[in-house]
Write a protein that holds these residues in place. Structure first.
Motif, mmCIF file in Angstrom:
data_model
loop_
_atom_site.group_PDB
_atom_site.id
_atom_site.type_symbol
_atom_site.label_atom_id
_atom_site.label_comp_id
_atom_site.label_asym_id
_atom_site.label_seq_id
_atom_site.Cartn_x
_atom_site.Cartn_y
_atom_site.Cartn_z
ATOM 1 N N GLU A 139 -4.366 9.073 4.220
ATOM 2 C CA GLU A 139 -4.074 9.237 5.701
ATOM 3 C C GLU A 139 -4.651 10.705 6.269
ATOM 4 N N VAL A 182 -3.071 3.576 11.476
ATOM 5 C CA VAL A 182 -2.139 2.717 10.704
ATOM 6 C C VAL A 182 -2.220 1.357 10.786
ATOM 7 N N ALA A 233 0.269 5.155 1.411
ATOM 8 C CA ALA A 233 -0.724 5.927 2.126
ATOM 9 C C ALA A 233 -0.108 7.276 2.603
ATOM 10 N N PRO A 234 -0.417 8.299 1.652
ATOM 11 C CA PRO A 234 0.048 9.584 1.682
ATOM 12 C C PRO A 234 -1.003 10.383 2.960
ATOM 13 N N SER A 235 -0.329 11.360 3.563
ATOM 14 C CA SER A 235 -1.147 12.227 4.069
ATOM 15 C C SER A 235 -1.271 13.573 3.354
ATOM 16 N N TYR A 262 -1.952 8.925 14.321
ATOM 17 C CA TYR A 262 -1.771 8.156 13.199
ATOM 18 C C TYR A 262 -1.100 6.534 13.695
ATOM 19 N N ARG A 299 0.691 -1.176 0.154
ATOM 20 C CA ARG A 299 -0.008 0.000 0.073
ATOM 21 C C ARG A 299 0.931 1.124 0.019
ATOM 22 N N LEU A 311 9.961 6.775 9.122
ATOM 23 C CA LEU A 311 8.867 5.876 9.986
ATOM 24 C C LEU A 311 9.609 4.671 10.705
ATOM 25 N N ARG A 364 7.930 1.915 2.842
ATOM 26 C CA ARG A 364 7.542 3.428 3.210
ATOM 27 C C ARG A 364 8.896 4.129 3.563
HETATM 28 N N1 GLU Z 1 0.684 9.053 6.121
HETATM 29 C C1 GLU Z 1 2.189 8.976 6.441
HETATM 30 C C2 GLU Z 1 3.071 10.101 5.469
HETATM 31 O O1 GLU Z 1 2.422 10.373 4.353
HETATM 32 C C3 GLU Z 1 2.663 7.474 5.670
HETATM 33 C C4 GLU Z 1 2.328 6.274 6.893
HETATM 34 C C5 GLU Z 1 2.582 4.858 6.285
HETATM 35 O O2 GLU Z 1 3.271 4.772 5.346
HETATM 36 O O3 GLU Z 1 2.665 4.191 7.199
HETATM 37 O O4 GLU Z 1 4.163 10.183 5.873
#
Ligand code: GLU
Length: 300
Positions: free
Chosen positions: A45, A186, A11-13, A182, A9, A204, A200
């Motif tokens: 996200e 997540v 998952a952009p904010s 978050y 996946r 993180l 990612r």
């Molecule tokens: N939403 C997070 C971001 O844009 C990424 C979260 C993830 O990949 O777990 O930095």
């Protein structure tokens, strides 16, 4: 083993437009899914509604589609899922406690500063709110050392061991502004989307132990993790909207290929120049597979 059962996946904010740094994470997760003949899911996200920029989620989807990054299934939007986060927090029972501290008090009483600069909470409200104090946030209790160790193998970084009490402390599940954090969202969503592989940015990596702890408490599976180096500017700061990264707005195919080439180069893929999107993808997928082989990043 490369085969079915892989679900990845991105998952952009949507706190602003996608930029060159976000594209590196998007490209890595996309290529990993394609190499494994898996699915690539998208999740917007927007759990932190205070920071969400109207239209940024839809713009990110449109850009990915223009770059030829086609996702599988329905896009999941976190802003519609607060009830699920609430239910998960409820399942954590007495490990969750209300915290009445404000930002100033947390900073003043901090026990340490985490690697990412975050303040480690001293545990002031761990044993109940002091008389007259109102709950502001919800926190999750972490075990004391030495029972706070979480180990995992990152497909890029290798073996990682974290100590939750030292590295994170009791962390926030529901923020003082009322939004779910978050870390909780997540974990709930990766499980619900049956994500097998999280790919990612390595900003993180430090969050991963907290996420694994939550997965263990909620009896959810732990996916495999691969954290790729994030783009940094000349000052070593993460390339982001805050550090002035410009929006990606490729005007035509040549610019779209140029943006993808730059992201591929950041991932060390070393592709020969090409002019068409189809040629880029034809070269990039096997290049990622070769890189996994070289790194031994595919051991299962
Ligand atoms: N939403 C997070 C971001 O844009 C990424 C979260 C993830 O990949 O777990 O930095």
């Amino acid at each position: 083993m490369r085969g079915t059962g892989y679900i990845g996946r991105f998952a952009p904010s949507p706190t602003g437009p996608l930029h060159a740094g976000s594209l590196v994470a998007a490209l890595a997760s996309y290529l990993d899914a394609r190499v494994h003949h898996g699915q690539w899911l998208l999740r917007i996200e927007d759990v932190d509604e205070g920071r969400t920029v109207a239209g940024a989620g839809a713009a990110a989807l449109a850009l990915l589609a223009r770059l030829g990054m086609h996702w599988d299934g329905e896009v999941l939007w976190q802003s519609a899922r607060a009830a699920l986060y609430q239910a998960a927090a409820g399942r954590l029972g007495p490990l969750v406690y209300p915290c009445g501290c404000n930002r100033r008090e947390i900073a003043d009483s901090r026990s340490a500063i985490a690697a990412d600069g975050a303040v480690i909470y001293a545990g002031t409200c761990r044993h109940g709110l002091a008389p007259g104090r109102a709950a502001r946030s919800l926190r999750l209790r972490v075990p004391e050392a030495p029972f706070d160790r979480i180990g995992f193998v990152d497909r890029f970084a290798g073996a990682v061991t974290a100590q939750l009490a030292r590295d994170a402390g009791d962390f926030v599940l529901k923020r003082a502004d009322g939004y779910w954090a978050y870390q909780l969202a997540v974990v709930v969503d990766d499980a619900e989307q049956a994500v097998s592989d999280v790919v990612r940015g390595d900003d993180l990596l430090d969050s991963t132990a907290r996420q694994i702890y939550l997965q263990q408490l909620l009896a959810l599976p732990t996916p495999r993790y691969l954290h790729v180096p994030v783009l940094r500017n000349a000052l070593g700061e993460k390339y982001s909207k805050q550090t002035g990264a410009p929006a990606l707005t490729p005007a035509g195919q040549a610019e779209a290929v140029g943006a993808l080439m730059a992201a591929a180069q950041a991932l060390g893929l070393g592709l020969s120049p090409c002019a068409r999107l189809a040629d880029f993808w034809r070269a990039a997928v096997p290049a990622w597979a070769r890189q996994l082989d070289v790194r031994g990043a595919d051991a299962r």
